[in-house]
Design a protein around this motif. Structure first.
Motif, short mmCIF file in Angstrom:
data_model
loop_
_atom_site.label_atom_id
_atom_site.label_comp_id
_atom_site.label_asym_id
_atom_site.label_seq_id
_atom_site.Cartn_x
_atom_site.Cartn_y
_atom_site.Cartn_z
N SER A 190 0.81 -1.22 0.00
CA SER A 190 0.00 0.00 0.00
C SER A 190 0.85 1.27 0.00
CB SER A 190 -0.94 0.02 1.21
OG SER A 190 -0.21 0.24 2.40
N LEU A 191 2.17 1.15 0.18
CA LEU A 191 3.03 2.33 0.24
C LEU A 191 3.02 3.18 -1.03
CD1 LEU A 191 6.16 1.20 2.28
CD2 LEU A 191 4.34 2.75 2.96
N PRO A 192 3.07 2.61 -2.24
CA PRO A 192 3.04 3.48 -3.42
C PRO A 192 1.79 4.34 -3.51
CG PRO A 192 3.78 1.29 -4.03
CD PRO A 192 3.33 1.22 -2.60
N GLY A 193 0.64 3.78 -3.16
CA GLY A 193 -0.58 4.58 -3.15
C GLY A 193 -0.55 5.68 -2.11
N ARG A 194 -0.01 5.37 -0.96
CA ARG A 194 0.11 6.38 0.09
C ARG A 194 1.10 7.47 -0.32
NH1 ARG A 194 0.23 3.09 5.79
NH2 ARG A 194 -1.61 1.82 5.38
N TYR A 195 2.17 7.08 -0.98
CA TYR A 195 3.17 8.02 -1.46
C TYR A 195 2.54 8.99 -2.46
CZ TYR A 195 7.60 9.58 -3.52
OH TYR A 195 8.64 10.34 -3.97
N GLU A 196 1.74 8.43 -3.36
CA GLU A 196 1.08 9.27 -4.36
C GLU A 196 0.08 10.22 -3.70
OE1 GLU A 196 -2.11 8.42 -7.87
OE2 GLU A 196 -0.40 7.06 -7.73
N SER A 197 -0.67 9.72 -2.74
CA SER A 197 -1.62 10.58 -2.02
C SER A 197 -0.91 11.69 -1.27
CB SER A 197 -2.44 9.74 -1.03
OG SER A 197 -3.21 8.80 -1.70
#
Length: 122
Positions: free
Chosen positions: A61-68
């Motif tokens: 889930s880190l890439p999505g959180r990074y983008e957010s």
């Protein structure tokens, strides 16, 4: 003051009686509704597998959180660029948030020093 204390005691007693009476049934109901999540024979291997699944799910889930995060940063930059269009309530919320962060920092420092204001224990 005494009547207020008596009322508080009565309310807490009635709340504890309600929990004693209905708590077990609620517990059984929640377990029954979520029984598909319960492992029938938990073993060390299953627990380790579940912990690994949780870890790698969180890592995925880190890439999505990074983008957010970067979307939020861009939003904040746009707000700062157009600060003349800010409403008073937005400024107030930002100031309140900054004050709360500062207060938590100060409280954390006091706790870290052993609840002393100067850092020296007497």
């Amino acid at each position: 003051m005494g009547s207020l204390l008596r009322q508080l005691q009565q309310k807490s007693a009635s709340a504890s009686q309600f929990v004693m009476k209905h708590g077990c049934a609620y517990y059984k109901q929640v377990l029954d509704q979520n029984k598909h999540y319960i492992v029938k024979e938990p073993t060390v291997e299953q627990c380790q597998e579940l912990s690994k699944q949780l870890l790698y799910t969180r890592l995925a889930s880190l890439p999505g959180r990074y983008e957010s995060f970067w979307k939020e940063v861009e939003f904040l930059k746009n707000k700062i660029r157009n600060r003349q269009d800010l409403k008073l309530e937005e400024i107030g919320v930002a100031a309140l948030f900054a004050g709360e962060c500062y207060a938590w920092f100060c409280i954390g420092e006091i706790i870290g020093r052993g609840f002393t204001l100067t850092g020296y224990k007497v």
